[in-house]
Design an enzyme around this catalytic site. Structure first.
Site, mmCIF file in Angstrom:
data_model
loop_
_atom_site.group_PDB
_atom_site.id
_atom_site.type_symbol
_atom_site.label_atom_id
_atom_site.label_comp_id
_atom_site.label_asym_id
_atom_site.label_seq_id
_atom_site.Cartn_x
_atom_site.Cartn_y
_atom_site.Cartn_z
ATOM 1 N N ASN A 41 23.023 -11.756 -1.932
ATOM 2 C CA ASN A 41 24.162 -11.668 -1.017
ATOM 3 C C ASN A 41 25.401 -11.040 -1.635
ATOM 4 O OD1 ASN A 41 22.301 -13.460 0.249
ATOM 5 N ND2 ASN A 41 23.943 -14.311 1.491
ATOM 6 N N VAL A 78 29.992 -8.663 0.041
ATOM 7 C CA VAL A 78 29.617 -10.069 -0.070
ATOM 8 C C VAL A 78 29.143 -10.534 1.301
ATOM 9 C CG1 VAL A 78 30.389 -12.404 -0.638
ATOM 10 C CG2 VAL A 78 31.303 -10.436 -1.914
ATOM 11 N N CYS A 79 27.877 -10.861 1.401
ATOM 12 C CA CYS A 79 27.289 -11.246 2.688
ATOM 13 C C CYS A 79 27.395 -12.752 2.890
ATOM 14 C CB CYS A 79 25.828 -10.810 2.752
ATOM 15 S SG CYS A 79 25.603 -9.029 2.712
ATOM 16 N N LEU A 80 28.305 -13.148 3.756
ATOM 17 C CA LEU A 80 28.502 -14.561 4.080
ATOM 18 C C LEU A 80 28.894 -14.673 5.547
ATOM 19 C CD1 LEU A 80 30.509 -16.016 1.047
ATOM 20 C CD2 LEU A 80 28.271 -16.805 1.834
#
Length: 447
Positions: free
Chosen positions: A85, A92-94
């Site tokens: 992520n 930033v994968c959130l």
């Protein structure tokens, strides 16, 4: 951006800066509070352990209605993906950031803030980061389990190389050939003109340089333990294994070379030690040139000595007339484990104090979980960092505290910490080792 939004951002930054979470740090340039730099220290017992991961955070005009924009900066120049992520591009994968689809209730809300964003990022740095990849829960065959181990292995190596060694070498001016640049030396030596102690035209905004150096000294033994263990598990020049979710320009490529990492770690420590010694030389020059910080530290010392007149466990002096080197003699308190001991402690101060914080060395050998085994580096936490009286108080507290809560981020002597927080028998071994060093301290002082 509204005044209300700016006030909220200011409050959130201050909350982190004044908080007790040792794994988060934030800073911003006075010219624009909407652009924040953040540092997340990798959690213990993970392949990210004690790595320094930096992020750039930009708040939108409609904050907090919309989440901030976050970019990972610790990517080896866009060439290293540290997590399923956390991409090499810095993405930033959130779900909390709106950069990843999430379950109901996981999306951003105005009740959340900067700290919750950083904690969410830190949660990605788990002991098994492979599980952050979608579909992980369906991976049951032996190959996937092997991939998980291989993924952890290469993250551990690159955390040391990219998130610890590289930024420290950059801030210290260490070149690939092992030399230290003249530019770093020149900057370290500027004390004649206080206007040059902070020169934004010449130096980029790098708010975490001093933090990294202090923490490196704290965690040095832990880093070396990690290297010693890992280099037995892989061979030099073994290539990293590619994961199913990695692709061109968004992967972690490379090979193992722990002996090289160990060598670079050792040189970083030597360079920081040389820098600390240079502070004393700069300090004398600052005193002779009547730079304000020299007189300020002299006054602080005199006031602390006056306040300590009724405290018979501490003697505080200035070494050789240099207000940037303080010598503290500590006499162990009666009815404590330090009873009867006499310990020499050196406090080295920078001409850029408080921007650069003191480095404290227990020169008398002391077996203590807050004191590093070889260098005697003391891990301590002042309530305020801008006045030396708080540092002196914190030094005493660190030595005298007998029942601190367990926190691996505050221990700088791994062997002692393992005994201190181990079984009842382990604690007895710790106390015996501590008492031996206390008894030996008297012989050390009067030898």
């Amino acid at each position: 951006m509204s005044d209300q939004a700016i006030l909220r951002i200011t409050r959130e930054i201050k909350q982190i800066q004044q908080g007790t979470d040792l794994s988060l740090a934030v800073a911003y340039e006075d010219s624009d509070i909407r652009n924040v730099q953040a540092l997340v220290v990798g959690p213990p017992d993970t392949p990210y352990e004690f790595g320094f991961f930096e992020f750039s955070i930009k708040f939108p005009k409609d904050y907090p209605a919309s989440p901030p924009h976050v970019k990972a900066m610790t990517t080896n120049g866009g060439r290293c993906r540290f997590n399923p992520n956390i991409y090499a591009s810095g993405k930033v994968c959130l779900s909390i950031l709106g950069t990843w689809r999430g379950e109901s209730g996981e999306q951003w809300s105005s009740a959340q803030g900067l700290e919750s964003v950083l904690i969410s990022i830190q949660s990605l740095m788990s002991s098994n980061p492979y599980e952050n990849e979608p579909g992980y829960e369906n991976c049951t065959d032996k190959q996937h389990k092997k991939d998980m181990e291989l993924y952890v292995s290469k993250i551990r190596h690159e955390t040391l190389r990219i998130a610890v060694i590289q930024p420290l070498e950059d801030s210290l001016g260490i070149q690939p050939d092992g030399t230290v640049t003249a530019k770093a030396d020149e900057w370290a030596g500027e004390t004649a003109d206080e206007d040059h102690l902070i020169n934004e035209d010449r130096t980029p905004f790098q708010p975490f340089n001093d933090l990294r150096k202090r923490r490196f000294l704290w965690y040095y033994d832990s880093y070396m333990q990690t290297i010693s263990k890992a280099e037995k598990e892989v061979k030099v020049k073994d290539k990293f294994s590619n994961m199913p979710f990695e692709c061109h320009a968004n992967s972690m490529d490379g090979h193992f070379n722990y002996p090289e990492l160990k060598k670079r770690m050792q040189f970083i420590r030597e360079t920081i030690a040389a820098e600390t010694q240079k502070w004393a030389i700069e300090g004398l020059a600052a005193k002779e040139q009547e730079v304000g910080i020299a007189a300020n530290l002299q006054r602080q010392h005199e006031q602390i000595v006056e306040d300590l007149k009724k405290n018979f466990t501490i003697d505080l002096a200035i070494a050789n007339g240099n207000p940037f080197v303080w010598e503290l003699t500590y006499f162990g308190k009666p009815m404590t484990h330090l009873d009867g001991g006499v310990f020499k402690i050196e406090i080295s101060l920078s001409p850029r104090f408080p921007d650069e914080q003191p480095r404290v060395f227990v020169r008398t050998p002391l077996y203590h979980h807050r004191v590093s085994k070889d260098d005697g580096i003391l891990c301590y936490f002042p309530r305020r960092t801008d006045e030396m009286r708080y540092h002196v108080e914190a030094i005493m507290d660190a030595l005298e505290e007998e029942s601190p809560p367990y926190d691996p981020r505050t221990t700088v002597h791994p062997e002692a910490a393992k005994l201190f927080w181990g079984s009842a028998e382990d604690r007895k071994k710790y106390n015996r080792a501590l008492r031996r060093s206390v008894e030996n301290s008297v012989e050390e002082i009067y030898a």
